[in-house]
Write a protein that holds these residues in place. Structure first.
Motif, PDB file in Angstrom:
ATOM      1  N   VAL A  82       0.878  -1.169   0.000  1.00 39.77           N
ATOM      2  CA  VAL A  82       0.000   0.000   0.000  1.00 39.77           C
ATOM      3  C   VAL A  82       0.913   1.216   0.000  1.00 39.77           C
ATOM      4  CG1 VAL A  82      -1.767   1.283   1.263  1.00 39.77           C
ATOM      5  CG2 VAL A  82      -1.757  -1.240   1.312  1.00 39.77           C
ATOM      6  N   LEU A  83       0.752   2.079  -0.970  1.00 42.80           N
ATOM      7  CA  LEU A  83       1.603   3.266  -1.081  1.00 42.80           C
ATOM      8  C   LEU A  83       0.932   4.460  -0.426  1.00 42.80           C
ATOM      9  CD1 LEU A  83       2.672   2.981  -4.840  1.00 42.80           C
ATOM     10  CD2 LEU A  83       3.686   1.862  -2.836  1.00 42.80           C
ATOM     11  N   LEU A  84       1.740   5.315   0.182  1.00 41.58           N
ATOM     12  CA  LEU A  84       1.233   6.540   0.804  1.00 41.58           C
ATOM     13  C   LEU A  84       2.178   7.683   0.498  1.00 41.58           C
ATOM     14  CD1 LEU A  84      -0.501   8.221   2.812  1.00 41.58           C
ATOM     15  CD2 LEU A  84       0.912   7.276   4.658  1.00 41.58           C
ATOM     16  N   CYS A  85       1.665   8.735  -0.126  1.00 42.04           N
ATOM     17  CA  CYS A  85       2.458   9.954  -0.267  1.00 42.04           C
ATOM     18  C   CYS A  85       1.765  11.056   0.514  1.00 42.04           C
ATOM     19  CB  CYS A  85       2.676  10.337  -1.732  1.00 42.04           C
ATOM     20  SG  CYS A  85       1.441  11.387  -2.469  1.00 42.04           S
ATOM     21  N   VAL A  86       2.562  11.839   1.221  1.00 44.96           N
ATOM     22  CA  VAL A  86       2.054  12.904   2.084  1.00 44.96           C
ATOM     23  C   VAL A  86       2.619  14.227   1.594  1.00 44.96           C
ATOM     24  CG1 VAL A  86       1.966  13.776   4.440  1.00 44.96           C
ATOM     25  CG2 VAL A  86       1.895  11.304   4.022  1.00 44.96           C
ATOM     26  N   TYR A  87       1.757  15.212   1.419  1.00 45.72           N
ATOM     27  CA  TYR A  87       2.206  16.496   0.889  1.00 45.72           C
ATOM     28  C   TYR A  87       1.623  17.653   1.691  1.00 45.72           C
ATOM     29  CZ  TYR A  87      -2.366  16.809  -1.512  1.00 45.72           C
ATOM     30  OH  TYR A  87      -3.709  16.876  -1.799  1.00 45.72           O
ATOM     31  N   GLY A  88       2.234  18.824   1.529  1.00 45.85           N
ATOM     32  CA  GLY A  88       1.883  19.977   2.347  1.00 45.85           C
ATOM     33  C   GLY A  88       0.765  20.839   1.810  1.00 45.85           C
ATOM     34  N   ASN A  89      -0.257  20.204   1.213  1.00 47.14           N
ATOM     35  CA  ASN A  89      -1.466  20.882   0.739  1.00 47.14           C
ATOM     36  C   ASN A  89      -1.264  21.682  -0.550  1.00 47.14           C
ATOM     37  OD1 ASN A  89      -4.327  21.108   1.465  1.00 47.14           O
ATOM     38  ND2 ASN A  89      -3.952  23.306   1.566  1.00 47.14           N
ATOM     39  N   ARG A  90      -0.103  21.497  -1.226  1.00 45.21           N
ATOM     40  CA  ARG A  90       0.070  22.131  -2.544  1.00 45.21           C
ATOM     41  C   ARG A  90      -0.357  21.139  -3.622  1.00 45.21           C
ATOM     42  NH1 ARG A  90       3.303  22.306  -6.856  1.00 45.21           N
ATOM     43  NH2 ARG A  90       4.686  20.684  -6.031  1.00 45.21           N
ATOM     44  N   ALA A  91       0.476  20.137  -3.906  1.00 41.72           N
ATOM     45  CA  ALA A  91       0.183  19.108  -4.893  1.00 41.72           C
ATOM     46  C   ALA A  91       1.218  18.006  -4.751  1.00 41.72           C
ATOM     47  CB  ALA A  91       0.220  19.687  -6.314  1.00 41.72           C
ATOM     48  N   ARG A 124       5.167  26.307   7.450  1.00 37.63           N
ATOM     49  CA  ARG A 124       4.339  25.535   8.375  1.00 37.63           C
ATOM     50  C   ARG A 124       2.956  26.135   8.613  1.00 37.63           C
ATOM     51  NH1 ARG A 124       8.024  23.954  13.382  1.00 37.63           N
ATOM     52  NH2 ARG A 124       6.137  22.760  13.873  1.00 37.63           N
ATOM     53  N   GLN A 125       2.711  27.329   8.096  1.00 35.76           N
ATOM     54  CA  GLN A 125       1.372  27.898   8.234  1.00 35.76           C
ATOM     55  C   GLN A 125       0.363  27.182   7.335  1.00 35.76           C
ATOM     56  OE1 GLN A 125       3.999  29.323   6.774  1.00 35.76           O
ATOM     57  NE2 GLN A 125       3.462  30.949   5.320  1.00 35.76           N
ATOM     58  N   TYR A 126       0.863  26.445   6.347  1.00 37.51           N
ATOM     59  CA  TYR A 126      -0.023  25.727   5.434  1.00 37.51           C
ATOM     60  C   TYR A 126      -0.250  24.304   5.934  1.00 37.51           C
ATOM     61  CZ  TYR A 126       0.967  29.748   2.529  1.00 37.51           C
ATOM     62  OH  TYR A 126       1.098  31.037   2.072  1.00 37.51           O
ATOM     63  N   ALA A 127      -1.526  23.922   5.963  1.00 35.93           N
ATOM     64  CA  ALA A 127      -1.957  22.617   6.486  1.00 35.93           C
ATOM     65  C   ALA A 127      -1.575  22.453   7.956  1.00 35.93           C
ATOM     66  CB  ALA A 127      -1.390  21.470   5.656  1.00 35.93           C
ATOM     67  N   LYS A 241      -1.239  30.863  -2.953  1.00 35.20           N
ATOM     68  CA  LYS A 241      -2.373  30.564  -3.826  1.00 35.20           C
ATOM     69  C   LYS A 241      -2.626  29.069  -3.913  1.00 35.20           C
ATOM     70  CE  LYS A 241      -4.220  31.379  -8.469  1.00 35.20           C
ATOM     71  NZ  LYS A 241      -3.960  32.018  -9.799  1.00 35.20           N
ATOM     72  N   ALA A 242      -1.551  28.288  -4.064  1.00 32.93           N
ATOM     73  CA  ALA A 242      -1.704  26.840  -4.251  1.00 32.93           C
ATOM     74  C   ALA A 242      -2.066  26.110  -2.967  1.00 32.93           C
ATOM     75  CB  ALA A 242      -0.411  26.259  -4.818  1.00 32.93           C
ATOM     76  N   CYS A 243      -1.677  26.656  -1.824  1.00 34.44           N
ATOM     77  CA  CYS A 243      -1.827  25.926  -0.558  1.00 34.44           C
ATOM     78  C   CYS A 243      -2.995  26.377   0.298  1.00 34.44           C
ATOM     79  CB  CYS A 243      -0.543  26.065   0.265  1.00 34.44           C
ATOM     80  SG  CYS A 243       0.870  25.175  -0.400  1.00 34.44           S
ATOM     81  N   SER A 244      -3.642  27.451  -0.047  1.00 35.08           N
ATOM     82  CA  SER A 244      -4.640  28.032   0.863  1.00 35.08           C
ATOM     83  C   SER A 244      -5.945  27.244   0.921  1.00 35.08           C
ATOM     84  CB  SER A 244      -4.924  29.477   0.474  1.00 35.08           C
ATOM     85  OG  SER A 244      -3.778  30.282   0.706  1.00 35.08           O
TER      86      SER A 244
END
Length: 253
Positions: A82-91, A124-127, A241-244
């Motif tokens: 099972v694969l898991l990728c974790v990202y900071g709310n951008r893409a 760190r303010q994003y997500a 713009k991308a993370c909000s």
């Protein structure tokens, strides 16, 4: 059911998501820390009857190079993954498809993939605060569906988004520096996943090795490592713009 939780998580965000998913899947896990430089990953060997949860953060839409290399050294021997990728709310862009390729190349049989959000490791303010209760509830529901597929013996590979060739890997660029509060305890050097920090003189960093993972900032007990504030502000503006807008977890089954 025992799960091998194979995780690259320099600042802890990926590990938090991975733990939520693994706990929802089973109460028996074997942890493999992909940030550990001293481990011989060529000795990690699974059997076809076993299951792995392979978790990495997305670095500019790619699998971190060092995590990919350490995963490639393993012997999956047909174990389901099972694969898991974790990202900071951008893409997460090509992270999952690249992780699929690396896992398959190491002999794993990919049966599911998840993309999830955790606090951005640099801006760190994003997500902030994620994964939160809403994320955990969604991950539990994903885990139930994945577990059913495992129990039913399902081996079909999911369609995973991404491009080949992958997007161009970004350079490190953002290198945390030691401040006057540094007492040269050496913890940052010991914990650096790539050995970029001089153990005797922590202010010395090999910029070519540094992967901007922020592990040194996260582990310093004296809060003596930081990113240049002007650079940090610039990154924050670039990502605004991308993370909000909140992104949701996604499952590919």
């Amino acid at each position: 059911m025992k799960i091998h939780e194979i995780c690259f998580s320099p600042t802890g965000g990926t590990k938090r998501v991975s733990s939520m998913l693994s706990r929802a899947l089973t109460d028996e896990t074997v942890e493999v820390d992909l940030t550990a430089r001293e481990v011989d990953f060529g000795q990690v060997e699974l059997s076809p009857e076993e299951v792995a949860l392979i978790a990495v953060p997305s670095y500019s839409g790619r699998v971190p190079t060092v995590a990919a290399a350490r995963l490639a050294a393993m012997h999956g021997n047909g174990a389901r993954a099972v694969l898991l990728c974790v990202y900071g709310n951008r893409a997460y862009e090509d992270t999952l498809v690249e992780l699929r390729d690396k896992a398959s190349g190491a002999g794993f049989k990919v049966i599911a993939a998840v993309a999830a959000v955790a606090e951005h490791s640099i801006a760190r303010q994003y997500a902030a605060g994620r994964p939160d209760a809403e994320d955990e509830a969604m991950l539990r529901s994903f885990a139930a569906r994945i577990r059913r597929k495992i129990d039913d013996g399902g081996l079909d590979e999911p369609v995973i988004p991404g491009n080949r060739p992958y997007r161009k890997a970004a350079g490190a660029g953002i290198v945390p520096k030691a401040t006057r509060a540094c007492v040269k305890c050496g913890l940052c050097a010991a914990k650096c996943p790539v050995g970029a920090i001089d153990a005797k003189e922590p202010a010395r960093v090999d910029k070519k090795r540094c992967i901007s993972c922020m592990r040194c900032v996260a582990v310093c007990p004296h809060h003596a490592r930081r990113v240049n504030r002007l650079l940090l502000a610039l990154v924050g503006r670039m990502l605004k713009k991308a993370c909000s807008q909140r992104k949701a977890c996604e499952l590919y089954l």
